[in-house]
Scaffold this active site. Structure first.
Site, PDB file in Angstrom:
ATOM      1  N   LYS A 160       0.853  -1.189   0.000  1.00 41.91           N
ATOM      2  CA  LYS A 160       0.000   0.000   0.000  1.00 41.91           C
ATOM      3  C   LYS A 160       0.887   1.238   0.000  1.00 41.91           C
ATOM      4  O   LYS A 160       1.983   1.233   0.605  1.00 41.91           O
ATOM      5  CB  LYS A 160      -0.888  -0.048   1.256  1.00 41.91           C
ATOM      6  CG  LYS A 160      -1.948   1.027   1.344  1.00 41.91           C
ATOM      7  CD  LYS A 160      -2.839   0.781   2.565  1.00 41.91           C
ATOM      8  CE  LYS A 160      -3.929   1.831   2.740  1.00 41.91           C
ATOM      9  NZ  LYS A 160      -4.846   1.514   3.866  1.00 41.91           N
ATOM     10  N   SER A 207      -9.746   1.514   2.701  1.00 41.84           N
ATOM     11  CA  SER A 207      -8.800   2.333   1.984  1.00 41.84           C
ATOM     12  C   SER A 207      -7.687   1.543   1.295  1.00 41.84           C
ATOM     13  O   SER A 207      -6.975   2.113   0.467  1.00 41.84           O
ATOM     14  CB  SER A 207      -8.177   3.358   2.938  1.00 41.84           C
ATOM     15  OG  SER A 207      -7.412   2.715   3.929  1.00 41.84           O
ATOM     16  N   SER A 212     -10.162  -1.108   6.848  1.00 45.75           N
ATOM     17  CA  SER A 212      -9.613  -0.873   5.508  1.00 45.75           C
ATOM     18  C   SER A 212      -8.926  -2.030   4.835  1.00 45.75           C
ATOM     19  O   SER A 212      -8.593  -1.941   3.655  1.00 45.75           O
ATOM     20  CB  SER A 212      -8.633   0.290   5.557  1.00 45.75           C
ATOM     21  OG  SER A 212      -9.339   1.485   5.438  1.00 45.75           O
TER      22      SER A 212
HETATM   23  N1  GLN Z   1     -13.502   3.940   6.302  1.00 44.49           N
HETATM   24  C1  GLN Z   1     -12.805   4.238   7.511  1.00 44.49           C
HETATM   25  C2  GLN Z   1     -12.337   5.678   7.465  1.00 44.49           C
HETATM   26  O1  GLN Z   1     -12.669   6.331   6.530  1.00 44.49           O
HETATM   27  C3  GLN Z   1     -11.673   3.270   7.693  1.00 44.49           C
HETATM   28  C4  GLN Z   1     -10.402   3.636   7.057  1.00 44.49           C
HETATM   29  C5  GLN Z   1      -9.240   2.754   7.415  1.00 44.49           C
HETATM   30  O2  GLN Z   1      -9.375   1.683   8.028  1.00 44.49           O
HETATM   31  N2  GLN Z   1      -8.055   3.237   7.066  1.00 44.49           N
HETATM   32  O3  GLN Z   1     -11.695   6.197   8.336  1.00 44.49           O
END
Ligand code: GLN
Length: 474
Positions: free
Chosen positions: A63, A138, A162
């Site tokens: 990532k 994400s 995410s």
């Molecule tokens: N959707 C969640 C957020 O927007 C989780 C994001 C994540 O786990 N990085 O914060």
């Protein structure tokens, strides 16, 4: 492709085939931010590594919030679109020591703040099962590159869900171990009390092997655990007779999609037939309904503090200005999308001295209550289980990151419990609805990763989806 199958081919061939495939799919999936430029050096480095190393010559994707020396690490944010780290993250060192070849950095929601992968400055990532649908985020790029059979292992991070949500949307295994199990040294943070390194594989056995490689104490991350790392992959055992499994009933009830619910129920029947004790439990509904607002306050407050150094001076693309303050504010305005700026406003607001008690500290208390609620269930059961998402991967126009309807709050945010508590959690594919993959999510007690892998393996045997990948047709 699984790690084991991958190992049967010639190293150079498989590495270049993976790169070729990623490049061919890039116009369709848009999952890559940048390709590694040092493949030959990495291949040469393999000469110093034993061929029996667990990831010997395996192509891997990271990532884009994982620092890679000399290679762009943008966290998919315009402000970091010029950031070339001078060091490798701990997990990069570990992957390389195990023989892995890093081929590319994958797209993510900007700074990890999102669940759709529509917010990267390089554009949206597409789902390999249906490119008109989102990948989820994400860690969307990593999920998609595993699902599209580019690499058998891809690294993600998980602050809210995410890794585990995009895993479900793309039909792959997504693992988030216990807080502290994997070092976060060299990962661009989002919210430090919630951030975890996680990863995607196409099988549970590979997930077990990957944790063995990635886990362990690192003195550069003071939150990393000194607990010994078991050889999870050698201990795998799918005999779940007598295992106690708690279905989170609130979640299943909140799911509108009937096919997802019935598929889940059928799977539970099969786990019972294997001798597991499967029972429905109910968590405090009022508490479940405030997971998202609680998460927003904590995550955004921590993100605001963590990202105060992205100002065009210490880090980030610098915009012109007549004073230091001007440079900072112009750089931050140009460098972040509106959604990120909004989240910083929410984060700062809850940290104002006059708001701290009623927002930030209150959120911490609610977090504690939620963790106690989960711990109470895991005192009686080996794992909790629920559908990993309330729907199949939506189309962009139907996807949301925040919604305050009751069904959304409960059906789509329960996996955040794994971040509030730091308990380990895994998503495993369990079937298809309308041609799109769906998954289940499991959570266990701290450091009970082996229990997760064992029960996930039983689920994988029932679903027959081991090694499943998507055929990208257009
Ligand atoms: N959707 C969640 C957020 O927007 C989780 C994001 C994540 O786990 N990085 O914060």
């Amino acid at each position: 492709m699984e790690l084991t199958t991958c190992k049967n081919q010639d190293v150079r061939k498989r590495v270049y085939e993976a790169i070729e495939k990623a490049k061919r799919l890039q116009p369709i999936l848009n999952a890559v931010v940048s390709f590694a430029q040092d493949i030959e050096e990495q291949l040469a480095h393999l000469e110093q590594i034993d061929t029996s190393a667990p990831l010997y010559g395996i192509p891997v994707v990271l990532k884009d919030n994982v620092n890679t020396k000399g290679l762009l690490t943008s966290a998919s944010s315009r402000i970091l679109s010029n950031y070339i780290p001078v060091y490798d993250a701990c997990i990069v060192e570990k992957l390389k020591a195990a023989g892995a070849i890093i081929i590319a950095k994958s797209s993510m929601d900007e700074l990890g703040m999102g669940g759709t992968n529509l917010s990267a400055y390089t554009g949206p990532v597409h789902n390999p099962y249906d490119t008109s649908r989102i990948s989820g985020g994400s860690s969307g790029g990593s999920a998609v590159l595993t699902a599209a059979d580019v690499t058998p292992l891809a690294i993600g991070t998980d602050t809210g869900d995410s890794v585990r949500k995009p895993a479900a949307y793309n039909g792959v295994v997504g693992m988030k171990p216990t807080y502290g199990r994997i070092s976060r040294y060299g990962i661009i943070p989002y919210a430090s009390s919630l951030d975890h390194v996680g990863y995607f594989t196409t099988s549970v056995a590979d997930a077990a092997l990957a944790l063995h490689v990635l886990a362990g104490r690192d003195d550069r991350d003071m939150t990393s655990s000194t607990k010994e790392v078991p050889a999870y992959e050698q201990l795998l055992n799918s005999d779940i007779k007598g295992k106690r499994i708690a279905i989170i009933d609130n979640v299943q009830k909140a799911i509108k999609d009937e096919s997802i619910r019935t598929g889940f129920d059928q799977l539970m029947m099969r786990l019972k037939q294997r001798g597991a004790i499967v029972e429905s439990i109910t968590l405090n509904e009022q508490l479940l309904a405030v997971i998202l607002p609680t998460y927003y306050i904590i995550a955004n407050a921590e993100a605001t503090a963590n990202h105060s150094n992205l100002d065009g001076i210490r880090f980030g693309v610098r915009e012109d200005g007549n004073s230091v303050e001007d440079v900072m504010s112009h750089s931050r305005t140009a460098g972040f999308s509106a959604n990120i700026r909004k989240r910083f406003v929410v984060g700062s607001y809850s940290l104002f001295v006059e708001n701290q008690d009623k927002l930030f500290r209150k959120a911490q208390k609610v977090r504690r209550l939620l963790v106690e609620e989960l711990a109470r269930v895991l005192d009686q059961y080996d794992i909790t289980i629920a559908s990993a998402a309330g729907s199949i991967a939506p189309h962009p126009q139907d996807s949301v990151d925040e919604q305050l309807s009751d069904t959304y709050l409960i059906a789509e945010n329960h996996m955040i419990l794994g971040n509030f508590s730091g308990y380990p959690s895994i998503s495993v594919p369990c079937g298809f609805v309308e041609g799109m993959p769906v998954g289940v999510n499991l959570m266990a007690k701290p450091f009970a990763e082996q229990t997760l892998f064992d029960i996930a393996l039983a689920i994988e045997e029932e679903s027959g989806l081991r090694g499943q990948v998507a055929e990208v047709t257009k």
